[in-house]
Structure formats: C-alpha cells, structure tokens
Design a protein around this motif. Structure first.
Motif, mmCIF file in Angstrom:
data_model
loop_
_atom_site.group_PDB
_atom_site.id
_atom_site.type_symbol
_atom_site.label_atom_id
_atom_site.label_comp_id
_atom_site.label_asym_id
_atom_site.label_seq_id
_atom_site.Cartn_x
_atom_site.Cartn_y
_atom_site.Cartn_z
ATOM 1 N N ASP A 1 -13.857 11.198 52.708
ATOM 2 C CA ASP A 1 -13.505 12.239 51.746
ATOM 3 C C ASP A 1 -13.481 13.558 52.501
ATOM 4 O OD1 ASP A 1 -13.166 14.019 49.683
ATOM 5 O OD2 ASP A 1 -14.720 13.156 48.414
ATOM 6 N N LEU A 2 -12.296 14.109 52.652
ATOM 7 C CA LEU A 2 -12.098 15.374 53.353
ATOM 8 C C LEU A 2 -11.906 16.458 52.301
ATOM 9 C CD1 LEU A 2 -9.585 13.800 55.815
ATOM 10 C CD2 LEU A 2 -11.950 14.374 56.348
ATOM 11 N N TRP A 3 -12.976 17.151 51.974
ATOM 12 C CA TRP A 3 -12.970 18.153 50.913
ATOM 13 C C TRP A 3 -13.645 19.406 51.452
ATOM 14 C CZ3 TRP A 3 -15.392 16.905 45.457
ATOM 15 C CH2 TRP A 3 -15.079 17.922 44.557
ATOM 16 N N PRO A 4 -12.902 20.235 52.199
ATOM 17 C CA PRO A 4 -13.502 21.384 52.880
ATOM 18 C C PRO A 4 -14.246 22.351 51.956
ATOM 19 C CG PRO A 4 -11.267 21.022 53.654
ATOM 20 C CD PRO A 4 -11.482 20.110 52.482
ATOM 21 N N ALA A 5 -13.802 22.496 50.725
ATOM 22 C CA ALA A 5 -14.439 23.445 49.812
ATOM 23 C C ALA A 5 -15.763 22.930 49.247
ATOM 24 C CB ALA A 5 -13.487 23.782 48.664
ATOM 25 N N MET A 6 -16.026 21.654 49.389
ATOM 26 C CA MET A 6 -17.258 21.078 48.843
ATOM 27 C C MET A 6 -18.375 21.243 49.854
ATOM 28 S SD MET A 6 -19.249 19.441 46.746
ATOM 29 C CE MET A 6 -18.202 18.993 45.389
ATOM 30 N N THR A 7 -19.376 22.018 49.478
ATOM 31 C CA THR A 7 -20.549 22.137 50.340
ATOM 32 C C THR A 7 -21.520 21.023 49.986
ATOM 33 O OG1 THR A 7 -21.593 23.678 48.797
ATOM 34 C CG2 THR A 7 -20.312 24.636 50.597
ATOM 35 N N ASN A 8 -22.150 20.462 50.999
ATOM 36 C CA ASN A 8 -23.138 19.412 50.787
ATOM 37 C C ASN A 8 -22.559 18.249 49.965
ATOM 38 O OD1 ASN A 8 -25.581 18.041 50.660
ATOM 39 N ND2 ASN A 8 -26.453 19.373 49.110
ATOM 40 N N PRO A 9 -21.469 17.629 50.428
ATOM 41 C CA PRO A 9 -20.815 16.594 49.616
ATOM 42 C C PRO A 9 -21.685 15.376 49.301
ATOM 43 C CG PRO A 9 -19.887 16.628 51.825
ATOM 44 C CD PRO A 9 -20.801 17.808 51.710
ATOM 45 N N LEU A 10 -22.666 15.083 50.124
ATOM 46 C CA LEU A 10 -23.507 13.917 49.863
ATOM 47 C C LEU A 10 -24.202 14.046 48.512
ATOM 48 C CD1 LEU A 10 -24.351 11.262 51.235
ATOM 49 C CD2 LEU A 10 -26.287 12.467 52.216
ATOM 50 N N ASP A 11 -24.652 15.247 48.189
ATOM 51 C CA ASP A 11 -25.284 15.495 46.895
ATOM 52 C C ASP A 11 -24.375 16.269 45.945
ATOM 53 O OD1 ASP A 11 -27.756 14.278 47.654
ATOM 54 O OD2 ASP A 11 -28.280 16.098 48.749
ATOM 55 N N GLY A 12 -23.507 17.098 46.498
ATOM 56 C CA GLY A 12 -22.674 17.970 45.675
ATOM 57 C C GLY A 12 -21.713 17.242 44.763
ATOM 58 N N LYS A 13 -21.145 16.139 45.249
ATOM 59 C CA LYS A 13 -20.200 15.390 44.417
ATOM 60 C C LYS A 13 -20.910 14.777 43.207
ATOM 61 C CE LYS A 13 -17.059 12.849 46.289
ATOM 62 N NZ LYS A 13 -16.330 11.870 47.091
ATOM 63 N N ILE A 14 -22.112 14.269 43.422
ATOM 64 C CA ILE A 14 -22.881 13.684 42.316
ATOM 65 C C ILE A 14 -23.309 14.776 41.336
ATOM 66 C CG2 ILE A 14 -25.006 12.451 41.720
ATOM 67 C CD1 ILE A 14 -22.803 10.715 42.981
ATOM 68 N N ALA A 15 -23.727 15.924 41.852
ATOM 69 C CA ALA A 15 -24.126 17.034 40.986
ATOM 70 C C ALA A 15 -22.962 17.482 40.112
ATOM 71 C CB ALA A 15 -24.650 18.195 41.837
ATOM 72 N N LEU A 16 -21.774 17.555 40.685
ATOM 73 C CA LEU A 16 -20.584 17.925 39.929
ATOM 74 C C LEU A 16 -20.289 16.906 38.829
ATOM 75 C CD1 LEU A 16 -18.248 19.940 39.655
ATOM 76 C CD2 LEU A 16 -17.009 18.603 41.367
ATOM 77 N N LEU A 17 -20.406 15.637 39.158
ATOM 78 C CA LEU A 17 -20.198 14.580 38.155
ATOM 79 C C LEU A 17 -21.218 14.683 37.027
ATOM 80 C CD1 LEU A 17 -18.891 11.934 37.152
ATOM 81 C CD2 LEU A 17 -20.489 10.723 38.651
ATOM 82 N N GLU A 18 -22.486 14.844 37.388
ATOM 83 C CA GLU A 18 -23.535 14.961 36.365
ATOM 84 C C GLU A 18 -23.303 16.172 35.466
ATOM 85 O OE1 GLU A 18 -25.738 12.773 35.532
ATOM 86 O OE2 GLU A 18 -25.452 11.420 37.228
ATOM 87 N N GLN A 19 -22.843 17.266 36.042
ATOM 88 C CA GLN A 19 -22.531 18.463 35.265
ATOM 89 C C GLN A 19 -21.434 18.163 34.251
ATOM 90 O OE1 GLN A 19 -21.386 21.816 37.659
ATOM 91 N NE2 GLN A 19 -20.545 22.929 35.922
ATOM 92 N N ARG A 20 -20.389 17.474 34.713
ATOM 93 C CA ARG A 20 -19.274 17.148 33.805
ATOM 94 C C ARG A 20 -19.723 16.203 32.691
ATOM 95 N NH1 ARG A 20 -17.520 20.930 36.261
ATOM 96 N NH2 ARG A 20 -15.535 21.037 37.330
ATOM 97 N N ILE A 21 -20.573 15.237 33.011
ATOM 98 C CA ILE A 21 -21.080 14.302 31.990
ATOM 99 C C ILE A 21 -21.852 15.063 30.929
ATOM 100 C CG2 ILE A 21 -22.726 12.434 31.568
ATOM 101 C CD1 ILE A 21 -21.870 11.325 34.351
ATOM 102 N N THR A 22 -22.694 16.006 31.361
ATOM 103 C CA THR A 22 -23.474 16.813 30.433
ATOM 104 C C THR A 22 -22.548 17.632 29.526
ATOM 105 O OG1 THR A 22 -25.310 16.941 31.990
ATOM 106 C CG2 THR A 22 -25.274 18.597 30.240
ATOM 107 N N GLU A 23 -21.490 18.190 30.093
ATOM 108 C CA GLU A 23 -20.534 18.975 29.315
ATOM 109 C C GLU A 23 -19.831 18.125 28.274
ATOM 110 O OE1 GLU A 23 -18.028 20.686 32.281
ATOM 111 O OE2 GLU A 23 -19.546 22.123 32.950
ATOM 112 N N VAL A 24 -19.471 16.893 28.652
ATOM 113 C CA VAL A 24 -18.770 15.996 27.724
ATOM 114 C C VAL A 24 -19.707 15.577 26.599
ATOM 115 C CG1 VAL A 24 -17.747 13.698 27.524
ATOM 116 C CG2 VAL A 24 -17.142 15.165 29.453
ATOM 117 N N GLU A 25 -20.977 15.365 26.902
ATOM 118 C CA GLU A 25 -21.948 14.937 25.890
ATOM 119 C C GLU A 25 -22.301 16.050 24.912
ATOM 120 O OE1 GLU A 25 -25.154 13.505 28.320
ATOM 121 O OE2 GLU A 25 -24.263 11.509 28.489
ATOM 122 N N SER A 26 -22.069 17.307 25.307
ATOM 123 C CA SER A 26 -22.446 18.450 24.463
ATOM 124 C C SER A 26 -21.438 18.713 23.383
ATOM 125 C CB SER A 26 -22.586 19.702 25.313
ATOM 126 O OG SER A 26 -23.583 19.528 26.269
#
Length: 100
Positions: free
Chosen positions: A75-100
């Motif tokens: 996964d080549l995503w230059p704008a993503m800092t700390n992709p090992l954790d950042g991608k999961i954090a982004l997903l969790e954020q979106r899940i929380t938004e959808v559940e709200s």
C-alpha cells in the motif's frame, strides 16, 4: 509504505516453524514497525528498507527449503502517516460515524 507478505516453504513437512524462524528473527530485528498474524506479516517503512527486509527474510527461508512461495501486497499511500495503525484508526472512526 506498508507491505503485507507471507513466505511459504514448499516441499517440506506441514509444520513450517523451523523453516520460517530465521525469517521472523530478521523481520523483528529490522528496526521497522511490524505486526504479524497467523497468515501475514506487515512491515512499515520506506521502499528500500522494507524490500530489503522482504528479500533477506525470503533468502533465510530459501536457505532451508527447496522452494519458497512469496505473497506480497503493498500500500503506497504517502499522505498516510503511521499506516500500520493509521489505516485501522481511520476505519474505526468511519464505523463510529456510521453507527451514530
């Protein structure tokens, strides 16, 4: 850059721990951020350093097994800092938004 890869020694017995132990040691001692699960190892870093780890880990398995299968996903995503954790954090954020 974030890569996920799996090394499979071919032409050996079912239990492959003896064949991949040296590769795991190389990965852990690389100094890069890593995470492993039962199927893949993820490594975060710059292209050359990540690919060097993959190469050295593959060579370690090849030193013991007659054949090695390598599966690699990047996964080549230059704008993503700390992709090992950042991608999961982004997903969790979106899940929380959808559940709200």
């Amino acid at each position: 850059m974030l890569i996920a890869f799996a090394l499979t020694p071919m032409g050996v017995e079912e239990n492959v721990a003896d064949y991949v132990a040296d590769a795991v040691k190389i990965i852990r001692e690389s100094g890069l951020r890593t995470r492993s699960d039962s199927m893949y190892t993820m490594v975060e870093g710059e292209w050359d350093e990540v690919m060097d780890v993959v190469k050295r880990a593959t060579e370690a398995v090849a030193a013991k097994a007659p054949r090695v299968q390598l599966i690699l996903k990047a996964d080549l995503w230059p704008a993503m800092t700390n992709p090992l954790d950042g991608k999961i954090a982004l997903l969790e954020q979106r899940i929380t938004e959808v559940e709200s």
